[in-house]
Enzyme design. Sequence first.
Site, PDB file in Angstrom:
ATOM      1  N   LYS A 201       0.841  -1.203   0.000  1.00 12.43           N
ATOM      2  CA  LYS A 201       0.000   0.000   0.000  1.00 12.43           C
ATOM      3  C   LYS A 201       0.872   1.248   0.000  1.00 12.43           C
ATOM      4  O   LYS A 201       1.522   1.564   0.993  1.00 12.43           O
ATOM      5  CB  LYS A 201      -0.911   0.039   1.232  1.00 12.43           C
ATOM      6  CG  LYS A 201      -1.956   1.151   1.097  1.00 12.43           C
ATOM      7  CD  LYS A 201      -2.601   1.539   2.410  1.00 12.43           C
ATOM      8  CE  LYS A 201      -1.857   2.585   3.169  1.00 12.43           C
ATOM      9  NZ  LYS A 201      -1.734   3.896   2.491  1.00 12.43           N
ATOM     10  N   GLY A 254       7.265   4.760   8.126  1.00 13.10           N
ATOM     11  CA  GLY A 254       6.395   5.919   8.317  1.00 13.10           C
ATOM     12  C   GLY A 254       6.644   6.541   9.670  1.00 13.10           C
ATOM     13  O   GLY A 254       7.726   6.389  10.254  1.00 13.10           O
ATOM     14  N   SER A 255       5.609   7.204  10.177  1.00 15.09           N
ATOM     15  CA  SER A 255       5.788   7.962  11.415  1.00 15.09           C
ATOM     16  C   SER A 255       5.841   7.031  12.630  1.00 15.09           C
ATOM     17  O   SER A 255       5.283   5.921  12.607  1.00 15.09           O
ATOM     18  CB  SER A 255       4.632   8.947  11.578  1.00 15.09           C
ATOM     19  OG  SER A 255       3.420   8.232  11.621  1.00 15.09           O
ATOM     20  N   THR A 256       6.486   7.487  13.686  1.00 20.56           N
ATOM     21  CA  THR A 256       6.587   6.687  14.903  1.00 20.56           C
ATOM     22  C   THR A 256       5.198   6.442  15.495  1.00 20.56           C
ATOM     23  O   THR A 256       4.912   5.347  15.979  1.00 20.56           O
ATOM     24  CB  THR A 256       7.532   7.387  15.904  1.00 20.56           C
ATOM     25  OG1 THR A 256       8.844   7.338  15.347  1.00 20.56           O
ATOM     26  CG2 THR A 256       7.564   6.682  17.255  1.00 20.56           C
ATOM     27  N   GLY A 259       3.597   3.736  13.525  1.00 18.50           N
ATOM     28  CA  GLY A 259       4.369   2.513  13.793  1.00 18.50           C
ATOM     29  C   GLY A 259       3.939   1.850  15.098  1.00 18.50           C
ATOM     30  O   GLY A 259       3.799   0.629  15.183  1.00 18.50           O
ATOM     31  N   GLU A 276      10.411   0.969  10.236  1.00 25.22           N
ATOM     32  CA  GLU A 276      11.424   2.018  10.030  1.00 25.22           C
ATOM     33  C   GLU A 276      10.699   3.337  10.240  1.00 25.22           C
ATOM     34  O   GLU A 276       9.847   3.713   9.440  1.00 25.22           O
ATOM     35  CB  GLU A 276      12.028   1.896   8.624  1.00 25.22           C
ATOM     36  CG  GLU A 276      13.350   2.611   8.489  1.00 25.22           C
ATOM     37  CD  GLU A 276      13.215   3.968   7.853  1.00 25.22           C
ATOM     38  OE1 GLU A 276      13.036   4.948   8.624  1.00 25.22           O
ATOM     39  OE2 GLU A 276      13.276   4.055   6.617  1.00 25.22           O
ATOM     40  N   CYS A 310      13.719  10.599   6.609  1.00 28.43           N
ATOM     41  CA  CYS A 310      13.629  10.138   8.005  1.00 28.43           C
ATOM     42  C   CYS A 310      14.958  10.286   8.738  1.00 28.43           C
ATOM     43  O   CYS A 310      14.970  10.497   9.949  1.00 28.43           O
ATOM     44  CB  CYS A 310      13.100   8.715   8.080  1.00 28.43           C
ATOM     45  SG  CYS A 310      13.849   7.639   6.882  1.00 28.43           S
ATOM     46  N   GLU A 407      10.007  15.344  15.516  1.00 28.03           N
ATOM     47  CA  GLU A 407      10.369  15.263  14.099  1.00 28.03           C
ATOM     48  C   GLU A 407       9.519  16.255  13.308  1.00 28.03           C
ATOM     49  O   GLU A 407       8.293  16.220  13.370  1.00 28.03           O
ATOM     50  CB  GLU A 407      10.116  13.840  13.580  1.00 28.03           C
ATOM     51  CG  GLU A 407      10.569  13.675  12.144  1.00 28.03           C
ATOM     52  CD  GLU A 407      10.416  12.251  11.623  1.00 28.03           C
ATOM     53  OE1 GLU A 407       9.372  11.629  11.884  1.00 28.03           O
ATOM     54  OE2 GLU A 407      11.339  11.782  10.938  1.00 28.03           O
TER      55      GLU A 407
END
Length: 503
Positions: A201, A254-256, A259, A276, A310, A407
């Site tokens: 996706k 993607g974003s923490t 995640g 990641e 990132c 971030e």
Amino acid sequence: MAPRPIASQPEPSAAVARFFKRQPKLFIGGDWVEPKSNERISVVDPATGREIAQVADANAADVDRAVAAARAAFDKGPWAEMLPVDREALLWKLSDLIEKNLDELAEIESLNNGKTKFIAKIVDITEVRNYFRYMAGWATKIEGTTFQTSIHGPPGAKFHTYTAREPVGVVAQIIPWNFPLAMAAWKLGPALATGCTVVLKPAEQTPMTALRLADLIAEAGFPPGVVNILTGLGETTGAALVAHPGVDKVAFTGSTSVGKLINKSATDTLKRVSLELGGKSPVIVMPDADMSQVIGGAANAIFFNAGQVCCAGTRLFAHRKVFDQVVEGVSTAAQSIKLGPGLDPQTQMGPLVSREQQERVLGYIESGRREGAKVMTGGDAPASPGFYVKPTVLTSVRPDMKVVREEIFGPVLVAQRFEDLDDIAALANDTPFGLGASVWSKDISTVHRLVPKIRAGTVWVNCHNFVDPAMPFGGFKQSGFGREHGRAVIDLYTELKSVCIAV
Ligand code: ADP
């Protein structure tokens, strides 16, 4: 200095304009199929804010169909039986098709993501081609071991024991919008090399190159169902994929925050998960560093891809003796960067990916200002309907400020001065993240003493942001777990089986 006007986006080529007009369909079981979902997502050119295409927002029924196709291709059929050398050949064929269509893919990437076509061509799409070639080689090099055991069996018993690595199964791969096709390649390459099947996706903002890649996957001759590509939102398609019982592993970049959600959701079925995630990578400049390298290097570490990287070098720590020189140099470099639309050959930095991202980044700059940061350069958006943010350098920041801790994912550098060489590792590690870091020094002892103290998955020395298919990449701490690239990613996409035979 009068503000430089932003140029208008040149017209796309006829082939790309035609591609953008395609009906929103999903790539399932080797075919373009009508989505069961009636929801559509508007895809926008970030340089103009105008819609360029519409894609489907795949729903749970679409996810069911794609997972069933991937499951069937994994459990039986030509892919399950295929010799490694033939998987290798298919990956090479795909890389050749990427090469053949490099220019068109770069144009699509540029129009959809905002980055320049020039960079898309020489960095993103070239890396995609090289990545598939590197991973093609792994298909024939997956090994187990034999070992000595001391098993007390019945008198006279002997055992032959070995390990084998087997593909983990059906993998759901969810990727972000900053390097859309490169992220697809990082995910698909190892999955296909190891014999897994995939439902991929792309991010809702940047689905277009993944859709074009589906054409090339079909043209290369991968068996139906080996790769399925679903467009859709994170909360709909993404969440349904992560929860699906037919999926064996989830690979996410993607974003923490997302995640963490994915990791929780995957716990219910104990899927394998690799993540990641975000970063807030330090760039550490020692007093002896070569300033001619540092200034360009630190500017590139933060401004490459408009800071939407990132592992971008977002926190600059320069020693007191060189701080003013580095900040002035990076600020001057920032001012000289020409903003504009990706298809204009004069452009050096494109817009951010979306209005939402532009507002997020400007919001961070505002919060920095409010908390007392000094804006050395940039700090706002130029007049344009596109989603631009000027390259920005902030000083007078404190470790507790939002701009230092969180971030930002945009072209915003926070610069801090340090005094004592013994303190620098602790300052650099004062973050929940641990993806990358760079150390700038000519002194080999300084470098080797500092590198082991830095809690990050990659430490660059006198460079930043370089990646290679052979060099493991991933995070310490809240930057995720699992390593992509190299032998490490082959381990991530395989299960280790021990075999014990009484002979
Ligand atoms: P960003 O905040 O930078 O857009 P995200 O982490 O939200 O980054 O997005 C990265 C990818 O994760 C995208 O493909 C997005 O659609 C997907 N995603 C977002 N939310 C979820 C979710 N709840 N479950 C699964 N995937 C998600």
